[in-house]
Write a protein that holds these residues in place. Structure first.
Motif, mmCIF file in Angstrom:
data_model
loop_
_atom_site.group_PDB
_atom_site.id
_atom_site.type_symbol
_atom_site.label_atom_id
_atom_site.label_comp_id
_atom_site.label_asym_id
_atom_site.label_seq_id
_atom_site.Cartn_x
_atom_site.Cartn_y
_atom_site.Cartn_z
ATOM 1 N N UNK A 262 -93.205 6.602 -5.750
ATOM 2 C CA UNK A 262 -94.047 5.981 -6.774
ATOM 3 C C UNK A 262 -94.425 4.588 -6.291
ATOM 4 N N UNK A 263 -95.723 4.368 -6.096
ATOM 5 C CA UNK A 263 -96.119 3.035 -5.610
ATOM 6 C C UNK A 263 -95.803 1.964 -6.653
ATOM 7 N N UNK A 264 -95.232 0.874 -6.187
ATOM 8 C CA UNK A 264 -94.904 -0.261 -7.048
ATOM 9 C C UNK A 264 -95.096 -1.536 -6.234
ATOM 10 N N UNK A 265 -96.364 -1.960 -6.061
ATOM 11 C CA UNK A 265 -96.642 -3.109 -5.189
ATOM 12 C C UNK A 265 -95.932 -4.395 -5.631
ATOM 13 N N UNK A 266 -95.794 -4.613 -6.914
ATOM 14 C CA UNK A 266 -95.137 -5.827 -7.393
ATOM 15 C C UNK A 266 -93.660 -5.842 -6.975
ATOM 16 N N UNK A 267 -93.028 -4.682 -7.040
ATOM 17 C CA UNK A 267 -91.620 -4.592 -6.642
ATOM 18 C C UNK A 267 -91.482 -4.684 -5.126
ATOM 19 N N UNK B 103 -76.932 -16.062 -3.564
ATOM 20 C CA UNK B 103 -77.854 -16.629 -4.558
ATOM 21 C C UNK B 103 -79.218 -15.945 -4.473
ATOM 22 N N UNK B 104 -79.672 -15.669 -3.253
ATOM 23 C CA UNK B 104 -80.949 -14.963 -3.074
ATOM 24 C C UNK B 104 -80.872 -13.563 -3.669
ATOM 25 N N UNK B 105 -79.762 -12.890 -3.467
ATOM 26 C CA UNK B 105 -79.556 -11.549 -4.022
ATOM 27 C C UNK B 105 -79.534 -11.574 -5.551
ATOM 28 N N UNK B 106 -78.850 -12.552 -6.121
ATOM 29 C CA UNK B 106 -78.819 -12.676 -7.587
ATOM 30 C C UNK B 106 -80.218 -12.931 -8.137
ATOM 31 N N UNK B 107 -80.948 -13.823 -7.493
ATOM 32 C CA UNK B 107 -82.317 -14.132 -7.923
ATOM 33 C C UNK B 107 -83.190 -12.872 -7.904
ATOM 34 N N UNK B 108 -83.082 -12.105 -6.818
ATOM 35 C CA UNK B 108 -83.862 -10.876 -6.706
ATOM 36 C C UNK B 108 -83.562 -9.930 -7.871
ATOM 37 N N UNK B 109 -82.283 -9.750 -8.193
ATOM 38 C CA UNK B 109 -81.921 -8.823 -9.274
ATOM 39 C C UNK B 109 -82.431 -9.299 -10.624
ATOM 40 N N UNK B 110 -82.391 -10.596 -10.872
ATOM 41 C CA UNK B 110 -82.928 -11.126 -12.129
ATOM 42 C C UNK B 110 -84.437 -10.913 -12.199
ATOM 43 N N UNK C 251 -85.177 -7.150 -12.773
ATOM 44 C CA UNK C 251 -84.974 -6.788 -14.186
ATOM 45 C C UNK C 251 -86.165 -7.249 -15.021
ATOM 46 N N UNK C 252 -86.679 -8.423 -14.723
ATOM 47 C CA UNK C 252 -87.834 -8.948 -15.455
ATOM 48 C C UNK C 252 -89.068 -8.072 -15.233
ATOM 49 N N UNK C 253 -89.342 -7.706 -13.985
ATOM 50 C CA UNK C 253 -90.492 -6.852 -13.662
ATOM 51 C C UNK C 253 -90.346 -5.478 -14.325
ATOM 52 N N UNK C 254 -89.113 -4.983 -14.392
ATOM 53 C CA UNK C 254 -88.877 -3.661 -14.979
ATOM 54 C C UNK C 254 -88.857 -3.693 -16.505
ATOM 55 N N UNK D 236 -77.882 -3.440 -15.569
ATOM 56 C CA UNK D 236 -78.852 -2.476 -15.036
ATOM 57 C C UNK D 236 -78.493 -1.056 -15.480
ATOM 58 N N UNK D 237 -77.222 -0.707 -15.425
ATOM 59 C CA UNK D 237 -76.779 0.632 -15.834
ATOM 60 C C UNK D 237 -77.142 0.906 -17.290
ATOM 61 N N UNK D 238 -76.930 -0.076 -18.142
ATOM 62 C CA UNK D 238 -77.237 0.077 -19.563
ATOM 63 C C UNK D 238 -78.732 0.343 -19.770
ATOM 64 N N UNK D 239 -79.579 -0.419 -19.100
ATOM 65 C CA UNK D 239 -81.028 -0.294 -19.315
ATOM 66 C C UNK D 239 -81.648 0.909 -18.618
ATOM 67 N N UNK D 240 -81.010 1.418 -17.599
ATOM 68 C CA UNK D 240 -81.570 2.562 -16.876
ATOM 69 C C UNK D 240 -80.883 3.875 -17.235
ATOM 70 N N UNK D 241 -79.935 3.815 -18.163
ATOM 71 C CA UNK D 241 -79.223 5.008 -18.645
ATOM 72 C C UNK D 241 -78.572 5.827 -17.529
#
Length: 183
Positions: free
Chosen positions: A58-63, A84-91, A94-97, A166-171
């Protein structure tokens, strides 16, 4: 080479898992990752999260752009800024998703409970996942700057929280095999 960026021509075969690559060129070699265990672990962790959270083919250019920026930051930043870079990416992911954390100011030294449903931090009496004040404050700090050395205790607390969030929001259960294997 792990974590290389390439341009490839892929012939997609319908109803098959194996496709044909007719050509590829290296855009950004991945040698930067093999020179540092921490960079490799953090870079593979970012890619694994994309594999676990996004639908196949599934194309997701923003991601993709978000991942590319995070890998570029890992390439150019000092090794100790990878967490810190990894934490920033995950935050940001989550925002994009659509389930980003609305990080708010909290009183100095006060632990909070973060709701898994809406991500809001509430007083200690509220329901949610408890986070120490220092860990919660780091979440909002890494959005602005990644030149931080994250203490081990906060790192473990934030890793556990983000996996649960992430687990909670993605079931479905979202864990890191990279961290378990290489950690």
């Amino acid at each position: 080479e792990p974590l290389s960026r390439i341009r490839a021509t892929i012939y997609h075969r319908k109803n098959r898992d194996l496709h044909t690559i007719s050509g590829a060129e290296s855009l950004v070699p991945g040698a930067w990752a093999s020179s540092s265990y921490e960079r490799l672990k953090n870079g593979l962790g970012l890619c694994e999260l994309i594999l676990r959270t996004q639908a196949d083919e599934s194309p997701a250019p923003e991601i993709f752009d978000l991942l590319d920026e995070a890998l570029q930051a890992l390439r150019s930043a000092p090794e100790d800024h990878g967490v810190a870079t990894s934490l920033r990416f995950r935050l940001q992911l989550a925002d994009v998703m659509g389930f980003g954390l609305p990080l708010a100011e909290i009183a100095q030294g006060v632990a909070v409970k973060v709701s898994l449903d809406d991500g809001l931090a509430r007083s200690e009496a509220a329901s949610g996942v408890r986070l120490s004040a220092s860990a919660y404050r780091l979440l909002s700090t890494v959005l602005e700057r990644t030149d931080l050395d994250i203490p081990s205790a906060d790192r473990l607390e934030l890793e556990s929280f983000l996996q649960l969030y992430f687990s909670h929001h993605l079931d479905r259960r979202i864990t890191s095999r990279v961290t378990d294997t290489l950690g």
